[in-house]
Design a protein around this motif. Structure first.
Motif, PDB file in Angstrom:
ATOM      1  N   PHE A  47       2.540 -13.246   3.734  1.00 68.68           N
ATOM      2  CA  PHE A  47       1.487 -12.245   3.921  1.00 68.68           C
ATOM      3  C   PHE A  47       0.165 -12.733   3.322  1.00 68.68           C
ATOM      4  CE2 PHE A  47       5.281  -9.781   4.412  1.00 68.68           C
ATOM      5  CZ  PHE A  47       4.951  -8.757   5.287  1.00 68.68           C
ATOM      6  N   TYR A  48      -0.951 -12.290   3.956  1.00 66.62           N
ATOM      7  CA  TYR A  48      -2.258 -12.483   3.332  1.00 66.62           C
ATOM      8  C   TYR A  48      -2.835 -11.124   2.947  1.00 66.62           C
ATOM      9  CZ  TYR A  48      -4.597 -11.302   7.816  1.00 66.62           C
ATOM     10  OH  TYR A  48      -5.029 -10.682   8.967  1.00 66.62           O
ATOM     11  N   GLU A  49      -3.742 -11.135   1.975  1.00 65.32           N
ATOM     12  CA  GLU A  49      -4.328  -9.899   1.481  1.00 65.32           C
ATOM     13  C   GLU A  49      -5.724  -9.701   2.052  1.00 65.32           C
ATOM     14  OE1 GLU A  49      -5.638  -7.712  -2.729  1.00 65.32           O
ATOM     15  OE2 GLU A  49      -4.660  -9.676  -2.758  1.00 65.32           O
ATOM     16  N   SER A  50      -6.029  -8.479   2.450  1.00 62.26           N
ATOM     17  CA  SER A  50      -7.381  -8.114   2.856  1.00 62.26           C
ATOM     18  C   SER A  50      -7.640  -6.689   2.403  1.00 62.26           C
ATOM     19  CB  SER A  50      -7.555  -8.255   4.372  1.00 62.26           C
ATOM     20  OG  SER A  50      -6.603  -7.478   5.057  1.00 62.26           O
ATOM     21  N   SER A  51      -8.851  -6.184   2.644  1.00 64.99           N
ATOM     22  CA  SER A  51      -9.171  -4.836   2.179  1.00 64.99           C
ATOM     23  C   SER A  51     -10.148  -4.157   3.124  1.00 64.99           C
ATOM     24  CB  SER A  51      -9.767  -4.868   0.768  1.00 64.99           C
ATOM     25  OG  SER A  51     -11.053  -5.475   0.792  1.00 64.99           O
ATOM     26  N   GLU A 102     -10.664 -19.382  -1.623  1.00 64.45           N
ATOM     27  CA  GLU A 102      -9.343 -18.805  -1.389  1.00 64.45           C
ATOM     28  C   GLU A 102      -9.275 -17.993  -0.101  1.00 64.45           C
ATOM     29  OE1 GLU A 102     -11.460 -16.073  -4.427  1.00 64.45           O
ATOM     30  OE2 GLU A 102     -11.273 -18.213  -3.989  1.00 64.45           O
ATOM     31  N   GLN A 103     -10.421 -17.693   0.506  1.00 62.29           N
ATOM     32  CA  GLN A 103     -10.412 -16.907   1.743  1.00 62.29           C
ATOM     33  C   GLN A 103      -9.929 -17.719   2.944  1.00 62.29           C
ATOM     34  OE1 GLN A 103     -14.609 -15.652   1.294  1.00 62.29           O
ATOM     35  NE2 GLN A 103     -13.862 -13.564   1.627  1.00 62.29           N
ATOM     36  N   TRP A 104     -10.042 -19.030   2.887  1.00 66.50           N
ATOM     37  CA  TRP A 104      -9.618 -19.823   4.042  1.00 66.50           C
ATOM     38  C   TRP A 104      -8.703 -20.984   3.672  1.00 66.50           C
ATOM     39  CZ3 TRP A 104     -14.903 -19.722   2.652  1.00 66.50           C
ATOM     40  CH2 TRP A 104     -15.399 -20.885   2.070  1.00 66.50           C
ATOM     41  N   MET A 133     -11.694 -10.359   3.815  1.00 70.20           N
ATOM     42  CA  MET A 133     -10.550 -11.249   3.653  1.00 70.20           C
ATOM     43  C   MET A 133     -10.465 -11.634   2.184  1.00 70.20           C
ATOM     44  SD  MET A 133      -8.040 -13.115   4.452  1.00 70.20           S
ATOM     45  CE  MET A 133      -7.205 -14.569   3.797  1.00 70.20           C
ATOM     46  N   VAL A 134      -9.292 -11.385   1.555  1.00 72.43           N
ATOM     47  CA  VAL A 134      -9.140 -11.654   0.122  1.00 72.43           C
ATOM     48  C   VAL A 134      -8.549 -13.041  -0.097  1.00 72.43           C
ATOM     49  CG1 VAL A 134      -8.119 -10.882  -2.044  1.00 72.43           C
ATOM     50  CG2 VAL A 134      -8.940  -9.199  -0.373  1.00 72.43           C
ATOM     51  N   LYS A 135      -7.270 -13.243   0.329  1.00 73.89           N
ATOM     52  CA  LYS A 135      -6.684 -14.568   0.169  1.00 73.89           C
ATOM     53  C   LYS A 135      -5.386 -14.675   0.953  1.00 73.89           C
ATOM     54  CE  LYS A 135      -4.174 -13.528  -4.136  1.00 73.89           C
ATOM     55  NZ  LYS A 135      -3.931 -13.968  -5.533  1.00 73.89           N
ATOM     56  N   ASN A 136      -5.071 -15.884   1.355  1.00 78.03           N
ATOM     57  CA  ASN A 136      -3.775 -16.179   1.966  1.00 78.03           C
ATOM     58  C   ASN A 136      -2.719 -16.313   0.877  1.00 78.03           C
ATOM     59  OD1 ASN A 136      -4.102 -16.432   4.905  1.00 78.03           O
ATOM     60  ND2 ASN A 136      -5.553 -18.058   4.393  1.00 78.03           N
ATOM     61  N   GLY A 137      -1.465 -16.080   1.266  1.00 76.62           N
ATOM     62  CA  GLY A 137      -0.357 -16.282   0.341  1.00 76.62           C
ATOM     63  C   GLY A 137      -0.312 -15.285  -0.792  1.00 76.62           C
ATOM     64  N   ALA A 138      -0.881 -14.090  -0.598  1.00 78.10           N
ATOM     65  CA  ALA A 138      -0.835 -13.083  -1.662  1.00 78.10           C
ATOM     66  C   ALA A 138       0.592 -12.641  -1.950  1.00 78.10           C
ATOM     67  CB  ALA A 138      -1.687 -11.877  -1.273  1.00 78.10           C
ATOM     68  N   PHE A 145      -4.290 -16.084   7.545  1.00 74.25           N
ATOM     69  CA  PHE A 145      -5.584 -15.878   8.187  1.00 74.25           C
ATOM     70  C   PHE A 145      -6.295 -17.226   8.260  1.00 74.25           C
ATOM     71  CE2 PHE A 145     -10.002 -14.752   8.605  1.00 74.25           C
ATOM     72  CZ  PHE A 145      -9.982 -13.614   9.394  1.00 74.25           C
ATOM     73  N   THR A 146      -6.593 -17.668   9.487  1.00 68.70           N
ATOM     74  CA  THR A 146      -7.192 -19.002   9.653  1.00 68.70           C
ATOM     75  C   THR A 146      -8.463 -18.997  10.483  1.00 68.70           C
ATOM     76  OG1 THR A 146      -5.835 -19.426  11.616  1.00 68.70           O
ATOM     77  CG2 THR A 146      -4.939 -20.135   9.495  1.00 68.70           C
ATOM     78  N   GLN A 147      -8.806 -17.877  11.131  1.00 71.84           N
ATOM     79  CA  GLN A 147      -9.981 -17.846  11.993  1.00 71.84           C
ATOM     80  C   GLN A 147     -10.723 -16.528  11.836  1.00 71.84           C
ATOM     81  OE1 GLN A 147      -9.500 -19.090  16.079  1.00 71.84           O
ATOM     82  NE2 GLN A 147      -7.607 -20.166  15.632  1.00 71.84           N
TER      83      GLN A 147
END
Length: 466
Positions: free
Chosen positions: A44-48, A153-155, A35-40, A120-122
């Protein structure tokens, strides 16, 4: 180890998959999700994903990776990405090489950053059950690790901790609200008793117990005997302690059909009520009290007057999304009875599965109770959360159903414990499993009897809705 790093943006589309051919080979790749960050990007949130080639050969472009994940809907990667990420069905996704993919050498890794719709919250919403599909259709489970959640920034959402994220301060505050100086009493239990009246003296509940049972309460007596034996008591004609199951005296006015009295006096226990359900509730209270103590138990002499305010006290069990085996369901029914819950809402059908055999409509369970890798869902349903690729894996909660005989046994078992089972067929929404099953039935019968084939068809060929 070499590392390629890529950024986001290209809207994904739906796609079909390859034919299924189950296998247990070792995966040629491993995955790590972060999980990278919310609001990217707005909404949308960013992940990889980091894909590592763990084999001894270069990873060419003849593969696909599938995984399940709650929450995200639309997925975006960047236009020059060496992979595409597509949503096949709600919660079910595919990663595949794009035209710009170059072979990944043994031991090398590639990091794919992408966007998921929403926030992403959980940690529950991380990807699950990834599997690798080769060009000949072989499926192999992939090892998956989740990168640590160790950055603010992940949560966070717009600089604030997500409301449902269980950070330390929130958990501490919630636990503080539960602090109390109350001292647990002998007769405290769940659900709490209406009225408890202490009397002088104490009773010793011996290991050897005798039962006195009036007409109409034989079934309740059998279950009580079973409970007593499981706790280590002997039921005998010469017990030093007597338990009597009897009707209310004629001058006793019951509040409702579950109203009972439990009297403990000088090693003699009386459970009285106007109905078998009332007597059963009284026995459950007694069993709860006995479980708190070793043998011989010691009680203050007491009178308990108890009845429920709410005549419907239910629990809903969803076996469509995650199958519960019959043996475990019977254990659950025992626990519901112990807590005097009297309704089991049996949710056996949904988008994700149909779990109850209906004679004459075999596809409901032959197709609708199995999930796994499939091209067209003609033999099974797509995997969903924690689904996996193997439709024949009976240890997975993705697969399984109750036969007609199983369900009759469950109904009888619950009825003896005064629990009503309410089976639910969800419709018209959340009926995808039944829809796909009846499409399979239509395809099986259309060549021999079109009228019969259409009899239970739940979809229309002219429907173009998405």
């Amino acid at each position: 180890m070499k590392m390629k790093h890529l950024k986001h943006l290209l809207i994904a589309s739906t796609v079909t998959a390859l034919c299924a051919c189950n296998n247990t080979k070792e995966s040629p790749v491993s995955l790590q999700w972060e999980m990278v960050k919310n609001g990217a990007a707005p909404g949308f949130y960013e992940s990889s994903f980091t894909i590592t080639n763990t084999s001894t050969k270069p990873l060419e472009s003849d593969w696909e990776i599938y995984y399940t994940q709650l929450s995200p809907r639309q997925v975006k990667v960047n236009e020059d990405s060496p992979v595409i990420i597509e949503m096949i069905n709600a919660g079910y996704y595919k990663i595949a090489p794009s035209e710009s993919w170059t072979p990944l050498a043994p031991g090398d890794s590639i990091k794919i950053s992408y966007l998921n719709q929403g926030i992403f919250t959980q940690t529950l919403f991380t990807p699950k059950s990834p599997f690798f599909v080769t060009n000949n259709g072989t499926q192999i489970s992939i090892p998956l690790s989740i990168a640590p959640f160790d950055r603010k920034e992940q949560w966070t959402v717009q600089g604030r901790i997500a409301p449902s994220y269980p950070d330390g301060e929130k958990v501490y505050a919630d636990n503080q609200a539960l602090e109390t100086t109350y001292k647990i009493q002998t007769y405290d239990m769940l659900p709490s008793l209406k009225e408890v009246t202490p009397r002088e003296g104490t009773s010793i509940i011996s290991k050897d117990i005798s039962l006195s049972v009036e007409d109409g309460f034989a079934d309740e007596a059998k279950l009580l005997i079973q409970n007593l034996k499981e706790m280590g008591y002997n039921v005998t004609d010469k017990g030093q302690t007597v338990i009597a199951l009897c009707h209310f005296p004629q001058n006793m006015q019951a509040k409702n059909d579950e109203h009972y009295r439990l009297d403990v006096k000088d090693n003699y226990i009386t459970i009285s009520g106007g109905t078998p359900h009332a007597i059963f509730n009284g026995t459950q209270t007694l069993v709860s009290l006995l479980k708190k103590q070793t043998i011989p138990a010691k009680f203050e002499n007491i009178a308990i007057n108890d009845y429920p305010d709410l005549l419907y006290r239910g629990m809903m069990l969803d076996i469509a999304r995650n199958f519960t085996k019959k043996a475990d369901l019977l254990k659950l029914i025992n626990q519901l009875a112990a807590y005097k819950i009297n309704v089991l809402h049996f949710h056996f059908s949904d988008d994700e599965a149909w779990r109850l055999e209906i004679p004459g409509l075999e596809e409901l369970t032959a197709i609708g109770s199995r999930r796994g890798f499939t091209e067209d869902e003609s033999q099974r349903l797509y995997p969903v959360y924690y689904g996996g690729w193997n439709p024949n894996d009976t240890t997975a909660t993705a697969n399984g159903y109750y036969t007609r005989e199983d369900f009759i046994e469950v109904l009888q078992y619950a009825a003896k414990r005064h629990i009503t089972v309410i089976p639910e067929i969800e419709s018209p929404g959340h009926a995808r499993a039944a829809i796909k099953a009846m499409e399979a039935r239509f395809n099986r019968l259309k060549g021999e009897d079109m009228e019969k084939a259409r009899e239970y068809l739940l979809s229309e060929s002219a429907d173009t809705s998405k």
